[in-house]
Design a protein around this motif. Structure first.
Motif, PDB file in Angstrom:
ATOM      1  N   GLU A   1       0.681  -1.125   0.020  1.00 50.97           N
ATOM      2  CA  GLU A   1       0.047   0.076  -0.015  1.00 50.97           C
ATOM      3  C   GLU A   1       0.886   1.349   0.008  1.00 50.97           C
ATOM      4  OE1 GLU A   1      -3.174   0.495   2.922  1.00 50.97           O
ATOM      5  OE2 GLU A   1      -4.007  -1.298   2.452  1.00 50.97           O
ATOM      6  N   ILE A   2       0.308   2.353  -0.784  1.00 47.42           N
ATOM      7  CA  ILE A   2       1.075   3.473  -0.642  1.00 47.42           C
ATOM      8  C   ILE A   2       0.028   4.392   0.397  1.00 47.42           C
ATOM      9  CG2 ILE A   2       1.360   5.498  -2.039  1.00 47.42           C
ATOM     10  CD1 ILE A   2       1.799   4.010  -4.431  1.00 47.42           C
ATOM     11  N   PRO A   3       0.856   5.147   1.385  1.00 44.39           N
ATOM     12  CA  PRO A   3       0.076   5.903   2.155  1.00 44.39           C
ATOM     13  C   PRO A   3      -0.915   6.760   1.511  1.00 44.39           C
ATOM     14  CG  PRO A   3       2.335   5.503   2.951  1.00 44.39           C
ATOM     15  CD  PRO A   3       2.117   4.943   1.589  1.00 44.39           C
ATOM     16  N   VAL A   4      -1.999   7.191   1.844  1.00 39.88           N
ATOM     17  CA  VAL A   4      -2.921   7.890   1.346  1.00 39.88           C
ATOM     18  C   VAL A   4      -2.467   9.473   1.454  1.00 39.88           C
ATOM     19  CG1 VAL A   4      -4.232   8.453   3.515  1.00 39.88           C
ATOM     20  CG2 VAL A   4      -5.346   8.601   1.205  1.00 39.88           C
ATOM     21  N   PHE A   5      -1.614   9.846   2.465  1.00 37.68           N
ATOM     22  CA  PHE A   5      -1.210  11.065   2.377  1.00 37.68           C
ATOM     23  C   PHE A   5      -0.226  11.451   1.081  1.00 37.68           C
ATOM     24  CE2 PHE A   5       3.158   9.712   3.585  1.00 37.68           C
ATOM     25  CZ  PHE A   5       3.877  10.759   3.426  1.00 37.68           C
ATOM     26  N   MET A   6       0.406  10.355   0.402  1.00 38.16           N
ATOM     27  CA  MET A   6       1.224  10.727  -0.544  1.00 38.16           C
ATOM     28  C   MET A   6       0.390  10.886  -1.971  1.00 38.16           C
ATOM     29  SD  MET A   6       4.341   7.728  -0.066  1.00 38.16           S
ATOM     30  CE  MET A   6       4.913   8.195  -1.539  1.00 38.16           C
ATOM     31  N   VAL A   7      -0.553  10.209  -2.022  1.00 41.86           N
ATOM     32  CA  VAL A   7      -1.405  10.651  -3.092  1.00 41.86           C
ATOM     33  C   VAL A   7      -2.122  11.645  -3.149  1.00 41.86           C
ATOM     34  CG1 VAL A   7      -3.290   9.479  -4.568  1.00 41.86           C
ATOM     35  CG2 VAL A   7      -1.899   7.910  -3.288  1.00 41.86           C
ATOM     36  N   LEU A   8      -2.799  11.986  -1.742  1.00 37.05           N
ATOM     37  CA  LEU A   8      -3.380  13.321  -1.461  1.00 37.05           C
ATOM     38  C   LEU A   8      -2.649  14.509  -1.455  1.00 37.05           C
ATOM     39  CD1 LEU A   8      -5.664  13.179   1.696  1.00 37.05           C
ATOM     40  CD2 LEU A   8      -6.450  14.112  -0.529  1.00 37.05           C
ATOM     41  N   GLY A   9      -1.226  14.318  -1.314  1.00 33.05           N
ATOM     42  CA  GLY A   9      -0.267  15.358  -1.505  1.00 33.05           C
ATOM     43  C   GLY A   9      -0.089  15.904  -2.844  1.00 33.05           C
ATOM     44  N   VAL A  10       0.215  14.636  -3.685  1.00 37.97           N
ATOM     45  CA  VAL A  10       0.491  14.916  -5.151  1.00 37.97           C
ATOM     46  C   VAL A  10      -0.893  15.639  -5.795  1.00 37.97           C
ATOM     47  CG1 VAL A  10       0.489  13.796  -7.707  1.00 37.97           C
ATOM     48  CG2 VAL A  10       1.917  13.148  -5.730  1.00 37.97           C
ATOM     49  N   VAL A  11      -2.042  15.101  -5.350  1.00 34.19           N
ATOM     50  CA  VAL A  11      -3.373  15.819  -5.941  1.00 34.19           C
ATOM     51  C   VAL A  11      -3.592  17.128  -5.458  1.00 34.19           C
ATOM     52  CG1 VAL A  11      -5.953  15.713  -5.894  1.00 34.19           C
ATOM     53  CG2 VAL A  11      -4.542  13.628  -6.361  1.00 34.19           C
ATOM     54  N   GLY A  12      -3.341  17.266  -3.841  1.00 31.68           N
ATOM     55  CA  GLY A  12      -3.414  18.745  -3.606  1.00 31.68           C
ATOM     56  C   GLY A  12      -2.449  19.644  -3.982  1.00 31.68           C
ATOM     57  N   GLY A  13      -1.128  19.126  -4.355  1.00 28.98           N
ATOM     58  CA  GLY A  13      -0.166  20.105  -4.826  1.00 28.98           C
ATOM     59  C   GLY A  13      -0.709  20.634  -6.128  1.00 28.98           C
ATOM     60  N   VAL A  14      -1.036  19.814  -6.878  1.00 21.64           N
ATOM     61  CA  VAL A  14      -1.383  20.245  -8.538  1.00 21.64           C
ATOM     62  C   VAL A  14      -2.389  21.217  -8.372  1.00 21.64           C
ATOM     63  CG1 VAL A  14      -2.347  19.288 -10.646  1.00 21.64           C
ATOM     64  CG2 VAL A  14      -0.503  18.005  -9.395  1.00 21.64           C
ATOM     65  N   VAL A  15      -3.566  21.118  -7.409  1.00 22.18           N
ATOM     66  CA  VAL A  15      -4.419  21.938  -7.312  1.00 22.18           C
ATOM     67  C   VAL A  15      -4.256  23.232  -6.810  1.00 22.18           C
ATOM     68  CG1 VAL A  15      -6.695  22.061  -6.162  1.00 22.18           C
ATOM     69  CG2 VAL A  15      -6.492  19.987  -7.099  1.00 22.18           C
ATOM     70  N   PHE A  16      -3.518  23.127  -5.746  1.00 21.60           N
ATOM     71  CA  PHE A  16      -2.913  24.427  -5.157  1.00 21.60           C
ATOM     72  C   PHE A  16      -2.146  25.207  -5.913  1.00 21.60           C
ATOM     73  CE2 PHE A  16       0.183  26.468  -2.460  1.00 21.60           C
ATOM     74  CZ  PHE A  16      -0.770  27.220  -1.770  1.00 21.60           C
ATOM     75  N   ILE A  17      -1.188  24.382  -7.081  1.00 17.52           N
ATOM     76  CA  ILE A  17      -0.524  25.481  -8.011  1.00 17.52           C
ATOM     77  C   ILE A  17      -1.600  25.790  -8.967  1.00 17.52           C
ATOM     78  CG2 ILE A  17       1.183  25.246  -9.937  1.00 17.52           C
ATOM     79  CD1 ILE A  17       2.608  23.167  -8.432  1.00 17.52           C
ATOM     80  N   GLY A  18      -2.501  25.048  -9.395  1.00 20.87           N
ATOM     81  CA  GLY A  18      -3.776  25.626 -10.326  1.00 20.87           C
ATOM     82  C   GLY A  18      -4.653  26.704  -9.604  1.00 20.87           C
ATOM     83  N   LEU A  19      -4.929  26.705  -8.504  1.00 22.99           N
ATOM     84  CA  LEU A  19      -5.353  27.950  -7.838  1.00 22.99           C
ATOM     85  C   LEU A  19      -4.632  29.112  -7.623  1.00 22.99           C
ATOM     86  CD1 LEU A  19      -7.116  26.137  -4.545  1.00 22.99           C
ATOM     87  CD2 LEU A  19      -8.115  27.076  -6.744  1.00 22.99           C
ATOM     88  N   LEU A  20      -3.161  28.902  -7.458  1.00 22.94           N
ATOM     89  CA  LEU A  20      -2.241  30.007  -7.586  1.00 22.94           C
ATOM     90  C   LEU A  20      -2.254  30.722  -8.896  1.00 22.94           C
ATOM     91  CD1 LEU A  20       0.705  28.895  -5.515  1.00 22.94           C
ATOM     92  CD2 LEU A  20      -1.360  30.512  -4.620  1.00 22.94           C
ATOM     93  N   LEU A  21      -2.180  29.990 -10.063  1.00 16.06           N
ATOM     94  CA  LEU A  21      -1.985  30.315 -11.202  1.00 16.06           C
ATOM     95  C   LEU A  21      -3.314  31.011 -11.814  1.00 16.06           C
ATOM     96  CD1 LEU A  21      -0.525  27.302 -13.263  1.00 16.06           C
ATOM     97  CD2 LEU A  21       0.506  29.658 -12.644  1.00 16.06           C
ATOM     98  N   ARG A  22      -4.408  30.439 -11.351  1.00 21.88           N
ATOM     99  CA  ARG A  22      -5.820  30.994 -11.482  1.00 21.88           C
ATOM    100  C   ARG A  22      -5.790  32.411 -10.823  1.00 21.88           C
ATOM    101  NH1 ARG A  22     -11.024  31.135  -9.081  1.00 21.88           N
ATOM    102  NH2 ARG A  22     -12.550  31.108 -10.634  1.00 21.88           N
ATOM    103  N   GLN A  23      -5.495  32.659  -9.624  1.00 19.19           N
ATOM    104  CA  GLN A  23      -5.524  33.865  -8.778  1.00 19.19           C
ATOM    105  C   GLN A  23      -4.498  34.833  -9.529  1.00 19.19           C
ATOM    106  OE1 GLN A  23      -7.781  34.084  -6.650  1.00 19.19           O
ATOM    107  NE2 GLN A  23      -7.490  35.623  -5.098  1.00 19.19           N
ATOM    108  N   ARG A  24      -3.512  34.589 -10.141  1.00 19.44           N
ATOM    109  CA  ARG A  24      -2.471  35.287 -10.648  1.00 19.44           C
ATOM    110  C   ARG A  24      -3.366  35.845 -12.016  1.00 19.44           C
ATOM    111  NH1 ARG A  24       3.478  33.930 -12.668  1.00 19.44           N
ATOM    112  NH2 ARG A  24       4.108  36.160 -13.414  1.00 19.44           N
ATOM    113  N   ARG A  25      -3.925  35.209 -12.603  1.00 17.98           N
ATOM    114  CA  ARG A  25      -4.556  35.681 -13.998  1.00 17.98           C
ATOM    115  C   ARG A  25      -5.751  36.617 -13.494  1.00 17.98           C
ATOM    116  NH1 ARG A  25      -4.351  29.985 -15.619  1.00 17.98           N
ATOM    117  NH2 ARG A  25      -6.261  29.786 -14.864  1.00 17.98           N
ATOM    118  N   LYS A  26      -6.257  36.626 -12.492  1.00 14.39           N
ATOM    119  CA  LYS A  26      -7.291  37.363 -11.960  1.00 14.39           C
ATOM    120  C   LYS A  26      -6.751  38.619 -11.476  1.00 14.39           C
ATOM    121  CE  LYS A  26     -10.980  35.461  -9.888  1.00 14.39           C
ATOM    122  NZ  LYS A  26     -11.688  34.938  -8.928  1.00 14.39           N
ATOM    123  N   GLY A  27      -5.524  38.475 -11.123  1.00 13.90           N
ATOM    124  CA  GLY A  27      -4.727  39.776 -10.385  1.00 13.90           C
ATOM    125  C   GLY A  27      -5.099  39.719  -9.087  1.00 13.90           C
TER     126      GLY A  27
END
Length: 343
Positions: free
Chosen positions: A313-339
């Protein structure tokens, strides 16, 4: 502030409060919500049936009750409660990038756990949970007090400050773990895995069910508090009481989850933002969606971790970390586009 302006702000806040009370009847039960319930139920059934032990064998029902049911129940409780924690913290800080793992709350909970090991090595699981909850409450209040005393021009600085505070606390916790020869225990706790969730160990997780129910009850108060301290006070809300109540709820959910399961990174960040992007900021009618998406996300990540390199088994925190990191970066880029990063 003039009397007329104060009355205008009060009227606006009351209108928002009334709208939040009316909207669940109008917007909640939609075809999309029914589909979400069905998909979530399907993931939970898969969780009950996924594993290396054959539950249809002679002694399978016994193993099913000891491991599969507690694990799935923990997925439901942890997913819903930690997603709710993200909603609470984002409202109280008026910042979409805030949740327990970006404010240092989980690191403070870890400090509470290691202090119990140091001071009372034979302490029960409930005592460890209590210490983790107490330290999580203290740490979250430290974060809020810091925000009240410092004027920040960028919404991105808020989670950065929380991460920095958490790093300092984590360093001290690691030092104590090394000094008490408990570093491996600390690592296991914060691994964020449902592997060790079995009958007799997961029951404390039912405490967070009370937190989830309480969020539904006081959702309108959090909605008004999310308008800011001045406006919330103008409509008669005791902002300080709501702040303490929200902090206590986050501390309980984080302390219990950290003790039983471990850290679930970015869950409280990803879920509320996904729901808000789909449905807007109507808090009360969004809460059932937050629960469903939180449960679905944790369960899906857990299933990926259980099957991708089975029988390991892979600990769930590793999978969540990957998913959450991608979403977090996406939110930053979206917020930057909105200024919005510099406002």
């Amino acid at each position: 502030m003039t009397s007329s302006l104060r009355h205008n702000l009060a009227d606006i806040s009351r209108d928002i409060l009334v709208e939040n009370r009316r909207s669940p009847k109008r917007r909640l039960w939609t075809p999309a919500f029914v589909v979400a319930i069905v998909l979530t139920a399907g993931l939970l059934v898969l969780s009950l049936l996924t594993g290396q032990f054959d539950v249809f064998a002679d002694d399978g029902f016994w193993m099913f009750g000891i491991t599969r049911v507690p694990r799935t129940a923990a997925l439901v409780l942890a997913g819903a409660s930690m997603a709710m924690c993200g909603v609470i913290m984002q409202l109280l800080t008026q910042n979409r990038f805030v949740e327990p793992t970006t404010t240092g709350t989980t690191e403070w909970a870890g400090l509470g756990l290691i202090l119990v090991i140091w001071l009372a090595p034979s302490a029960s699981l409930f005592a460890r949970m209590s210490a983790a909850t107490a330290m999580a409450f203290i740490g979250t209040m430290v974060f809020f007090l810091f925000l009240r005393r410092v004027s920040l021009k960028s919404s991105l600085i808020v989670p950065i400050i929380g991460i920095m505070i958490g790093a300092v606390v984590s360093s001290f916790t690691t030092y104590l773990a090394l000094a008490t020869d408990s570093l491996q225990t600390l690592g296991i706790w914060f691994q964020g895995s449902f592997t060790g969730v079995i009958q007799g160990r997961y029951e404390l997780m039912w405490i967070v069910a009370g937190v989830t129910v309480l969020v539904f009850i006081v959702a309108d108060q959090f909605t008004v508090a999310g308008l800011g301290k001045d406006m919330a006070t103008n409509v008669g809300l005791n902002y300080t009481v709501v702040l303490f109540m929200g902090t206590a709820m986050v501390a309980v959910a984080t302390g219990v989850t950290a003790t039983v399961v471990g850290v679930l990174p970015f869950l409280g960040l990803v879920v509320p933002n996904i729901v808000a992007l789909m449905r807007g900021d109507d808090l009360r009618s969004n809460l059932p969606w937050v629960c469903l998406v939180g449960i679905s996300l944790v369960t899906a990540c857990d299933l990926i971790g259980r099957t991708i390199i089975a029988p390991f088994e892979i600990p769930v925190f590793m999978v969540l970390g990957v998913v959450g990191g991608v979403v977090f970066i996406g939110l930053l880029l979206r917020q930057r586009r909105k200024g919005g990063l510099a406002t």
